[in-house]
Design a protein around this motif. Sequence first.
Motif, PDB file in Angstrom:
ATOM      1  N   ALA A   1      -8.131 -14.503  -3.883  1.00 47.88           N
ATOM      2  CA  ALA A   1      -7.751 -12.970  -2.820  1.00 47.88           C
ATOM      3  C   ALA A   1      -7.135 -13.519  -1.646  1.00 47.88           C
ATOM      4  N   ALA A   2      -7.541 -14.235  -0.747  1.00 48.02           N
ATOM      5  CA  ALA A   2      -7.020 -14.364   0.328  1.00 48.02           C
ATOM      6  C   ALA A   2      -5.781 -14.507   0.567  1.00 48.02           C
ATOM      7  N   PHE A   3      -5.144 -15.174  -0.413  1.00 52.17           N
ATOM      8  CA  PHE A   3      -3.909 -15.536  -0.164  1.00 52.17           C
ATOM      9  C   PHE A   3      -3.014 -14.903  -0.802  1.00 52.17           C
ATOM     10  N   PHE A   4      -1.525 -15.481   0.090  1.00 49.40           N
ATOM     11  CA  PHE A   4       0.138 -14.570   0.298  1.00 49.40           C
ATOM     12  C   PHE A   4       0.361 -14.184  -1.052  1.00 49.40           C
ATOM     13  N   ARG A   5       0.510 -13.187  -2.100  1.00 45.53           N
ATOM     14  CA  ARG A   5       1.206 -12.627  -3.298  1.00 45.53           C
ATOM     15  C   ARG A   5       2.227 -12.096  -3.028  1.00 45.53           C
ATOM     16  N   LYS A   6       3.098 -12.587  -4.079  1.00 48.91           N
ATOM     17  CA  LYS A   6       4.253 -11.791  -4.596  1.00 48.91           C
ATOM     18  C   LYS A   6       5.454 -11.699  -5.241  1.00 48.91           C
ATOM     19  N   TRP A   7       5.612 -11.669  -5.641  1.00 48.75           N
ATOM     20  CA  TRP A   7       6.457 -11.057  -7.117  1.00 48.75           C
ATOM     21  C   TRP A   7       8.549 -11.208  -7.436  1.00 48.75           C
TER      22      TRP A   7
ATOM     23  N   MET B   1       6.502  -7.010   2.953  1.00 50.18           N
ATOM     24  CA  MET B   1       5.886  -7.249   4.220  1.00 50.18           C
ATOM     25  C   MET B   1       4.694  -6.685   4.246  1.00 50.18           C
ATOM     26  N   LEU B   2       5.043  -4.827   3.729  1.00 48.41           N
ATOM     27  CA  LEU B   2       4.337  -3.935   4.279  1.00 48.41           C
ATOM     28  C   LEU B   2       2.996  -4.205   3.517  1.00 48.41           C
ATOM     29  N   PRO B   3       3.351  -4.190   2.166  1.00 40.77           N
ATOM     30  CA  PRO B   3       1.812  -4.659   0.897  1.00 40.77           C
ATOM     31  C   PRO B   3       1.116  -6.103   1.398  1.00 40.77           C
ATOM     32  N   SER B   4       2.425  -6.660   1.330  1.00 42.40           N
ATOM     33  CA  SER B   4       1.353  -8.256   1.885  1.00 42.40           C
ATOM     34  C   SER B   4       0.370  -8.370   2.569  1.00 42.40           C
ATOM     35  N   LEU B   5       0.644  -7.285   3.769  1.00 48.72           N
ATOM     36  CA  LEU B   5       0.014  -7.728   5.314  1.00 48.72           C
ATOM     37  C   LEU B   5      -0.599  -6.808   5.337  1.00 48.72           C
ATOM     38  N   PHE B   6      -0.752  -5.589   4.456  1.00 43.53           N
ATOM     39  CA  PHE B   6      -1.718  -4.424   5.070  1.00 43.53           C
ATOM     40  C   PHE B   6      -2.657  -3.866   3.809  1.00 43.53           C
TER      41      PHE B   6
ATOM     42  N   PRO C   1       2.281  -2.558  -5.765  1.00 46.25           N
ATOM     43  CA  PRO C   1       2.348  -2.001  -4.699  1.00 46.25           C
ATOM     44  C   PRO C   1       3.576  -2.133  -2.921  1.00 46.25           C
ATOM     45  N   ALA C   2       4.803  -2.027  -3.190  1.00 38.46           N
ATOM     46  CA  ALA C   2       5.934  -1.401  -2.474  1.00 38.46           C
ATOM     47  C   ALA C   2       5.605   0.055  -2.951  1.00 38.46           C
ATOM     48  N   TYR C   3       4.675   0.729  -3.197  1.00 43.54           N
ATOM     49  CA  TYR C   3       5.270   2.340  -3.689  1.00 43.54           C
ATOM     50  C   TYR C   3       4.495   3.045  -2.875  1.00 43.54           C
ATOM     51  N   TYR C   4       3.002   2.558  -2.463  1.00 45.04           N
ATOM     52  CA  TYR C   4       2.218   2.908  -1.641  1.00 45.04           C
ATOM     53  C   TYR C   4       2.727   2.413  -0.300  1.00 45.04           C
ATOM     54  N   PHE C   5       3.563   2.566   0.099  1.00 47.38           N
ATOM     55  CA  PHE C   5       4.010   2.657   1.440  1.00 47.38           C
ATOM     56  C   PHE C   5       5.831   3.474   1.634  1.00 47.38           C
ATOM     57  N   ASN C   6       5.881   4.353   0.609  1.00 50.01           N
ATOM     58  CA  ASN C   6       7.710   5.332   0.657  1.00 50.01           C
ATOM     59  C   ASN C   6       6.851   6.708   1.041  1.00 50.01           C
ATOM     60  N   GLY C   7       6.119   6.523   2.106  1.00 49.90           N
ATOM     61  CA  GLY C   7       6.032   7.814   3.032  1.00 49.90           C
ATOM     62  C   GLY C   7       5.924   8.967   1.940  1.00 49.90           C
ATOM     63  N   GLU C   8       5.455   9.255   0.783  1.00 53.42           N
ATOM     64  CA  GLU C   8       5.692  10.259   0.336  1.00 53.42           C
ATOM     65  C   GLU C   8       4.316  10.601   0.091  1.00 53.42           C
ATOM     66  N   PRO C   9       3.639  12.171  -0.079  1.00 50.89           N
ATOM     67  CA  PRO C   9       1.820  12.708   0.244  1.00 50.89           C
ATOM     68  C   PRO C   9       1.615  11.640  -0.897  1.00 50.89           C
ATOM     69  N   GLU C  10       2.460  11.936  -2.276  1.00 50.73           N
ATOM     70  CA  GLU C  10       2.221  11.267  -3.860  1.00 50.73           C
ATOM     71  C   GLU C  10       1.642  10.348  -2.985  1.00 50.73           C
TER      72      GLU C  10
END
Length: 770
Positions: A121-127, A374-379, A391-400
Motif C-alpha cells: 500500500a506504500a508503493f507508488f502506483r498509477k495507471w 502527481m497530486l493523487p500519487s503524493l497525497f 483518483p485524479a477526479y478528487y483534485f478537480n476543485g469542484e464542490p462535488e
Amino acid sequence: MKKVIRTILFVLLSIPGILAAQDSLSVLEKVYLHTDQETYVTGEYLWFSAYVMEDGQGTFSQLSKVLYVEILDRESKPVLRTKITLENGSGNGSLFLPASMGTDVYQIRAYTRWMRNSGPAAFFRKWLRVFNPFIPVSPEPVSEQNIKTEVFAEAGSVISGEETRFVVSVKDENGRGIPYRAMVIGSNLDTIRRFTPVRHGIGSFEIIPVDSIDYRIEVRNIYDSLLAAVPVPSAKGSAMSMRVSPEQYYFDVKVICKDCRNDDEIRLLVKQSGRTYKQENINISDGQATLRIPRSEVPSGVSKIVVSAAGRDMQITRNIFNEPEISGVRISMETEETGTREQVSFKVRADSASRLSVSVYREDALNRHDHSAMLPSLFLDPEGGMAVEDPAYYFNGEPEATELMDNLMVLSGADKLTPSEEIHLPEIRGQLIEARVTDPSTGDGMNNVAVYASLAGQPFAFRVGLSDSTGTVRFQAGQLHGERSLILQPADAQDSTSEFTIFPSYSTRSTPVVVPDLSADESIKTALEERSMGMQMENIYHGEEKGRMAPVRSDSLPFYGTPDRTYYLDDYTRFPSMLDVLKEYVYTVAARRRNDTYILRVFDEKSNSHFNSPPLVLLDGVPISDHNKMVLYDPLLVEKIDVVTSTYIYGPISFSGIVSFSTYKGNMQGFNLPASVVAEEFDGVQYERRFFIPDYDQPDEDTQRKPDMRSLLYWNPLLETGPDGTASASFYTSDRTGTFIIRIEGFTPDGRPLQGSARLVVRPGLYSEK
C-alpha cells in the motif's frame, strides 16, 4: 511498523558496514514517478524519472540506492520489471514495451526495498494505457452481478439518539462504482431517507438512530430493480463517536462520549505516516467536547484523527484530507507556434533551486487530456491503501469532488495497512542479495555456514557470507548493471548437506485495485495508426541512436583490487592446453599432479615458496573447487589470468592466494557447474538509455533526408534549476504537426512538489535547409 523498525535496527547492527546507517532507520520513504506520457503504443519506450522523498519530512531520501519499477497487468501480475540506481533520492530509466503486450490498461508501480516493510500500500502506483495496433480493442463487459455494498459509520461508531453520518459504497465485481437510488428503511417499514451517490458509487446520509429500531438500506438500479439490501450498523454497545466538518480554513471536530463524566479528559491526536503533528487534551462537558483544528496545523494529504478517553479502553479514528499546496513552474517560449524541424528553446522558472523532469509530446485522440498523477500519487494515499477509482477526479476543485473526498475519508478510516511479516533491510550501498541455507532433512535454517556468492559477467562480483541463526545469509551486490547469473555454493567443497533458497528481489505482494476503463472507441483509430507508423519509422531510421546507452561510472576493479600479476594470454604464444599455459609463462601458479588429478598452488613471492594449501580459484568470478577442471579448460576461451601471490583475507575466510581466470564473454563458456551449485538469473540495475534528439542545425545530409515522425519530441529526466530557480532547454520539432504539450514536474529541495505545462503548435510547411 515501530516493532518492525526496532527488529531491523537489531539486524542492521549485526551486519558489518551498515552500522553507520542506524541514524536513518526512522526514515519512511515515498516514491513519485514522472512518466513521459500516460498512453503508449507497443514498440515505444516508456521513459520515467524517479523522486524518492522522506515521507513526512519533505526532503530527498539519502537512504536507498536502488529503486524497483514494475509494469503489472490488470491481475497484478508482472509484465516488465527493472531496477535503477538512485543518487541523492532521484534516478531515471526506461522500459521498452514489447509487441507481446496486449491492448489494455497497466499499472506501473515503484518502491525501494525499505518500503516493502510497510506493505504494498506504500508503493507508488498509477495507471497507463497501452495500445497494440495489431490486437483489436475488446469492449469491457458491464454487469450488475456480484454487487458489493458496504455501509460505514463515521469514525466507526454509532450512539443511540445522536445524529450520525453514514457513507455507502456500491461497487461492481471490478470495484467500480455504479449509479443507483437508495432508501433507508426502519424495522417499522418507514422510509427514513432517500439518497443517490455523489460519484463512483459513493453516497452518504444522516439519521438519528434509535436502539429499538433496526435499519437497512435498499439499493436499486435506474430501472428500480433491487440490487442489494444491507443492514445499517447499529448503535448497540457504542460509547464514543466523532463528527468532523471540513471547512475552508479548519476542521470542526465534535466528540460524543456517552459514558464520560463532566471534566473527563479526551485526548486528540492528528497523525500522518506514524508521526504526530498535533496533540490536544480537551474536557468533556454535558457528554461532548468540541475542537477547531486549523488546516495550517495539519500536513497536506491524508491524516488520521485519533481520539481516546483518559483512563478508559476507548479509541476511535477518522481520516481527514488537507488540500496540498503545489507550486507552479512557469514556462516561457519565444513563440507558441513554429514549423516542422525547427529548434524550440524555452525557459523555466520555479520559486527556488529545484529538480525537474520535462516531457514534450503530441496531443491527439490517444493523449486527449493533460493528466498528472502527481497530486493523487503524493497525497491521496489513505492509510490502508484502499483501491480508489479515478483518483485524479478528487483534485478537480469542484464542490462535488470536495464532498466525495470527505466521503472517501470515512470509507478509508479503518487502518488496513499490513506491514510485511519479513524484514527488508535498506539498500544503502546498492543491491542486497538474501538467501537461506537449510538442512534438507529437517527444513531448518543452518547457522554459521560460509557461502560463496558470484555474479558472473564483466565485471564480475564475488562475495563471501556467513549464515545467521535463521539460516539467512546476505551479500552486498552493489551497483552492477545488466542481466547476470547469480551463483551460490557452500565455501566448503565437501559440504553436501545444505540447500539454498534465493529470496526474490522484487515484491510478491499487491493491493486491491480498481482497473480504470480503457476508454477506447473508433475516434482513436486514426491516432493509433499515426502513432504506430511513426514508431515503426523511428525504429527503422533511428533505432541505433535510440538504443545508445550512457557511459557507466563504476569501479571495474575486482574485489581483490589490483592483482600482483596479470597475464593477458594474447600477449603470449597460444598453447592448446591450460597446463602448457601455466607451465610456460604463468610461473606464479603451479599445477601439481596427485593421483591423476591436478591441484593448483600459488607461489608466495614473500617467502619464495609455494603455499601448502590451495588458493581461491575463480572462473569469471565463480569459485572452482575442482582444479582439475580448470587444467582441462580450453585456454582459447580465456582472455586473462589474475594472480594474487599473498594470503588474502575476505570476510570469515582466508585464502592462500587467488587465481582468477576471465573469459572473453564473461559467462564461463562451456563450463559445467557441479550439482551443489544453485544458479538463478539476476537483474542488475539497468543501463541508462539516452533519449535521442536529432540536430537539424548540423549539415548532415543523412539526417536531413531521413523521415522524422516523432510524437515524443523531448524527454529530460533531470533539469536542475539554478539558485534563482531558472533553467533553459531546447529541442527540435519533427515532421509531425499539431499541438504538443510541454509537461514539467519535480520537487524543491525541501520536498514541495512542482508542476507546469504549456502548449506548442507546430504548423505544416517546409523546413529550411541548414
